[in-house]
Design an enzyme around this catalytic site. Structure first.
Site, mmCIF file in Angstrom:
data_model
loop_
_atom_site.group_PDB
_atom_site.id
_atom_site.type_symbol
_atom_site.label_atom_id
_atom_site.label_comp_id
_atom_site.label_asym_id
_atom_site.label_seq_id
_atom_site.Cartn_x
_atom_site.Cartn_y
_atom_site.Cartn_z
ATOM 1 N N GLY A 122 38.938 -12.975 -1.279
ATOM 2 C CA GLY A 122 38.926 -13.928 -2.385
ATOM 3 C C GLY A 122 37.753 -14.898 -2.354
ATOM 4 N N CYS A 181 52.222 4.539 -27.646
ATOM 5 C CA CYS A 181 50.982 5.299 -27.831
ATOM 6 C C CYS A 181 51.230 6.416 -28.842
ATOM 7 C CB CYS A 181 50.521 5.875 -26.501
ATOM 8 S SG CYS A 181 49.081 6.952 -26.659
ATOM 9 N N CYS A 231 50.545 9.923 -26.656
ATOM 10 C CA CYS A 231 51.421 10.414 -25.591
ATOM 11 C C CYS A 231 52.802 9.781 -25.629
ATOM 12 C CB CYS A 231 50.779 10.208 -24.231
ATOM 13 S SG CYS A 231 50.836 8.500 -23.646
ATOM 14 N N CYS A 273 47.003 4.394 -25.660
ATOM 15 C CA CYS A 273 46.819 3.972 -24.275
ATOM 16 C C CYS A 273 45.377 3.518 -24.063
ATOM 17 C CB CYS A 273 47.104 5.121 -23.310
ATOM 18 S SG CYS A 273 48.826 5.598 -23.242
ATOM 19 N N CYS A 296 46.278 8.962 -20.258
ATOM 20 C CA CYS A 296 46.902 9.460 -21.479
ATOM 21 C C CYS A 296 46.636 10.971 -21.625
ATOM 22 C CB CYS A 296 46.345 8.694 -22.670
ATOM 23 S SG CYS A 296 47.190 9.023 -24.233
#
Lengths: 278, 300, 256
Positions: free
Chosen positions: B44, B254, B257, B283, B289
């Site tokens: 970080g 979606c 899909c 997607c 997808c």
């Protein structure tokens, strides 16, 4: 009785001076600027202690070194010499000057709060009143939004900030209201020691009076140890039981507040009281 | 010496040297790898590095590109996505650039890649411990919004003093009733540093938390690299009583899909198709997808 | 009777002078060796001509004036004796809350605080809780003839006599062991003066020790167990009120 705050032999020299220059300055020489080096001995040999529930006044004219002392205690300035101890830090066994800057700063969260003359110094004016208080609370580890709101509301009520203004940016507030928010923020985590630097100077008389009333009530109720720095005898008389008089960077007299006002001992104190009392 | 031959121009000489097509010399790669190692060692923490000029504009993935170029070797396979899409212009150009200058293989299948360079998304399927996710970062400083002074910023990170970050969340909640920050949500990494999660949606943040893969963040313009090593905590900053929530579009699924519909049993991060007035969604992760479609999992 | 009781306050060789630095450092002697002992529950009245040192003595005991030399020894409620002139300021501040009270003829009330709150807060400083302090304040104000209609006003708006009674009420709520009274009834009309004197008499009967300055001899005769005559900053005479007051009314004795 362990004092909540204890200051010993505090000194601050600005500029090129060394401790060798101290001898040529002070009330006896009527100057703070060393004639040899040009260094400014802003404060020297300042010692006092404040107990829980007690308020100590530091009075003097501008340039007497009273604000320098306050800034050295809270860590805004690094003193040249002396020690500062808090009962809440190692039972008073540790000089705050030996702490790392990070630990020193962390004390401001819940051990040693400061109320400045200029609210912009103690507040983020872009944030809301509640946000300013929230900063102190989150710094102390508060992570519950509901409780933060609750505590902030409680502090607003206590410092007479209308609740419906809690979410307004502080920059839209009047001077007196800002000072109340600053008090709320300072007291957020119940610090045992509070330093107040000219907390009502610069406010309109009636506003100053009501802020002064608020401070008086808070000091009485919260049992904190307070140091009140002011040039104004009315403020000192109303808020404090004991007082030190500063002149040219030195304490010239220390005593009970009523005693200083009615029976000042040092020639300078007599002059100061005489001038204030007309 | 040819250099002294006045009939041959130095420019022509340089142009004639085709021994390497690489954008980074070995010293530059080493310096970037060192920065990456430091970043991995201090999760970080933003490690400064000497960002090179790249043949893409700064702020257009130059940081991610430099990390990828410094890490790839002959064995690697690289996937590049932009907003989850392999076919985006930006992604396609970067992929071609990487392939042309390093000679590595490329792929669009997340599972086949050893390095996935991305802008604004994390692939839907969890990456494994043999994969590296490289994120392109425009603004690496999570505290930029609350403090502009660099010295003060450094102090705040050094002391773990994030009170003002919390206050900005508080103010957001007070003003808007919800935390409005949607992308680049600030997270505490390994319980120590607050990190900007680049503009990835909140949806992707849980995928960084204690993940098997290594995530590397490169900001070319700001000259910073930071990292989330595998199995490291990535906790979005939020109040105890205000749960962190990922984006979901009620009723959307979606159109290809079916992900997101109640009977599909799966969810993915959906984006609205332009010009369809709140009607058609798809997607964001096109590879994911496509694989759903081609695997026959989805009845069309 | 007095011999069997303990000494509450003992003043020995107390000197107090004022140095006026602004006026060529001139020194004015106010107390020139005061010796005085007061027993627990005794009411001692100080008399003497103006400038004899009556108020100076009260303030020197309270330490609003800083004595030059001598000792002031106070026996605390818990039994221990404390010397006040050399006591740390911080400790003296603490003692003032519960052990010594001082009521001047002038109202020293705090600005912008209501009558009842002024008195109640004094009670809270002496250990009453919030509700008890309000009740006690109400009771004492009633007894001193301050009607309920005034409780919410600021003392600054009151008449001189009312201010004086509010001041007294703050001084004697939860009465400290030693009470120093500096002309507490100077501005009162006869009826209110009566109720104040009755209340002070009651305090001493409960064991509060009083050292007081009254401007009227009638009050002294009614309240004091003993009268101490000050003259030129020393104790000129001490004895039963009727004896000392006789000296005082004698034209020759009055010239102190």
């Amino acid at each position: 009785m362990t004092p909540a705050l204890r200051v010993d032999g505090l000194g601050k020299i600005y500029g090129p001076g060394t401790t060798a220059d101290v001898a040529g300055t002070g009330p006896g020489f009527n100057r703070v600027v060393s004639p040899t080096s040009g260094g400014i001995v802003a404060a020297w040999d300042v010692s006092f202690e404040v107990g829980p529930g007690e308020a100590l006044g530091v009075i003097g004219e501008s340039g007497s070194g009273k604000s320098t002392v306050m800034r050295c205690i809270c860590g805004d300035e690094e003193p040249t010499t002396g020690s500062i101890r808090l009962a809440s830090v190692d039972g008073g066994g540790t000089d705050l000057r030996t702490l790392s800057p990070a630990r020193r700063r962390a004390l401001r969260v819940d051990r040693l709060a400061v109320v400045y003359q200029d609210p912009a110094e103690g507040l983020d004016l872009r944030l809301s009143a509640g946000g300013n208080v929230a900063e102190r609370l989150t710094a102390a580890g508060w992570r519950n939004f509901g409780r933060i709101r609750e505590r902030a509301s409680e502090l607003m009520l206590r410092t007479d900030v209308p609740l419906d203004r809690m979410d307004d940016p502080v920059r839209e507030f009047s001077g007196g209201m800002r000072q109340r928010v600053q008090l709320a923020k300072a007291l957020a985590n119940n610090p045992p020691v509070v330093l107040l630097d000219e907390p009502t100077t610069g406010l309109d008389a009636s506003v100053a009076a009501s802020v002064l009333d608020l401070i008086r009530d808070l000091l009485e109720e919260l049992g904190v140890a307070a140091v009140v720095v002011s040039h104004d005898f009315a403020v000192i008389e109303m808020l404090t039981q004991r007082v030190v008089v500063m002149h040219h960077g030195r304490i010239v007299e220390a005593g009970l507040t009523d005693q200083l006002l009615e029976d000042p001992q040092h020639p300078y104190s007599q002059r100061l009281v005489g001038a204030a009392r007309g | 010496m040819t250099l002294l031959d006045p009939t041959i121009s130095p420019v022509a000489l340089l142009a004639a040297d085709t021994s390497s097509r690489e954008l980074l010399d070995e010293f530059s790669k080493r310096e970037i790898r060192r920065a990456v190692l430091t970043a991995v060692a201090v999760p970080g923490y933003q490690v400064p590095f000497a960002s090179r000029e790249m043949p893409v504009a700064r702020g257009w993935g130059s940081g991610g590109l430099q990390i990828t170029l410094a890490l790839v070797g002959p064995e690697d396979t690289v996937k590049v996505i932009d907003q989850g899409e392999d076919a985006g212009v930006n992604a396609a150009n970067l992929r071609r650039l990487i392939a042309d200058t390093t000679g590595v293989d490329t792929t669009t299948v997340a599972g086949e890649a050893t390095i996935v360079q991305t802008r604004h998304r994390v692939p839907e399927d969890a990456l494994g411990d043999d994969q590296i996710l490289v994120l392109q970062v425009p603004v690496p400083e999570p505290l930029r919004g609350v403090e502009r002074d660099m010295t003060e910023l450094r102090r705040m990170h050094a002391e773990g003093d994030y009170a003002r970050m919390w206050v900005s969340l508080y103010e957001d909640l007070v003003r808007n009733g919800v935390i409005t920050q949607t992308t680049g949500y600030p997270c505490l990494v390994g319980g120590r540093y607050v990190m900007a999660t680049t503009p990835i949606p909140r949806w992707d943040i849980p995928k960084l938390h204690r993940s098997a893969h290594l995530s590397l963040f490169g900001a070319g313009r700001e000259k910073r690299i930071y990292a989330v090593p595998p199995h490291t905590d990535v906790e979005p900053l939020t109040f105890d009583d205000v749960p962190f929530e990922v984006e979901r579009t009620e009723g959307a699924s979606c159109h290809r899909c079916g992900a997101g519909s109640p009977d599909s049993g799966v969810e993915s991060f959906l984006v609205e198709l332009p010009g369809t007035e709140g009607g058609r969604w798809v997607c964001s992760d096109t590879d994911w997808c496509n694989r759903r479609l081609s695997s026959g999992m989805v009845a069309r | 009777m007095a011999e069997h009781r303990t000494v509450k306050l003992e003043v020995q060789g107390l000197h107090k002078s004022f140095v006026l630095h602004a006026v060529d450092g001139r020194r004015i002697n106010a107390l020139n060796g005061i010796d005085l002992a007061i027993h627990t529950g005794e009411h001692v009245a100080l008399v003497g001509s103006s400038g004899a040192g009556k108020s100076t003595l009260l303030k020197s005991v309270y330490r609003t004036y800083l004595p030059d030399s001598g000792t002031v020894t106070l026996r605390l409620a818990a039994g221990a004796a404390v010397e006040l002139t050399g006591l740390e300021d911080r400790e003296l501040v603490a003692l003032r809350v519960r052990e010594i009270g001082y009521v001047s003829q002038f109202l020293r009330s705090e600005p912008r605080r209501s009558v009842r709150d002024t008195v109640a807060r004094a009670g809270r400083r002496r250990g009453l809780d919030h509700d008890a302090s309000l009740d006690a304040a109400a009771e004492i104000l009633r007894r001193l003839g301050i009607g309920e209609n005034l409780w919410r006003s600021y003392p600054s708006l009151l008449s001189g006599g009312e201010k004086q009674r509010v001041n007294l009420a703050s001084g004697i709520i939860c009465p400290p062991g030693l009470l120093l009274l500096d002309e507490p009834v100077s501005a009162l009309d006869p009826a209110n003066r009566e109720s104040v004197l009755a209340l002070i008499a009651e305090l001493t009967s409960w064991g509060t020790t009083v050292l007081a300055v009254f401007h009227d001899l009638d009050a002294i005769e009614r309240l004091a167990d003993r009268v101490v005559l000050l003259s030129g900053g020393t104790v000129a005479e001490s004895g039963h009120p009727t004896d000392v007051l006789r000296t005082l009314t004698n034209p020759l004795g009055a010239i102190a």
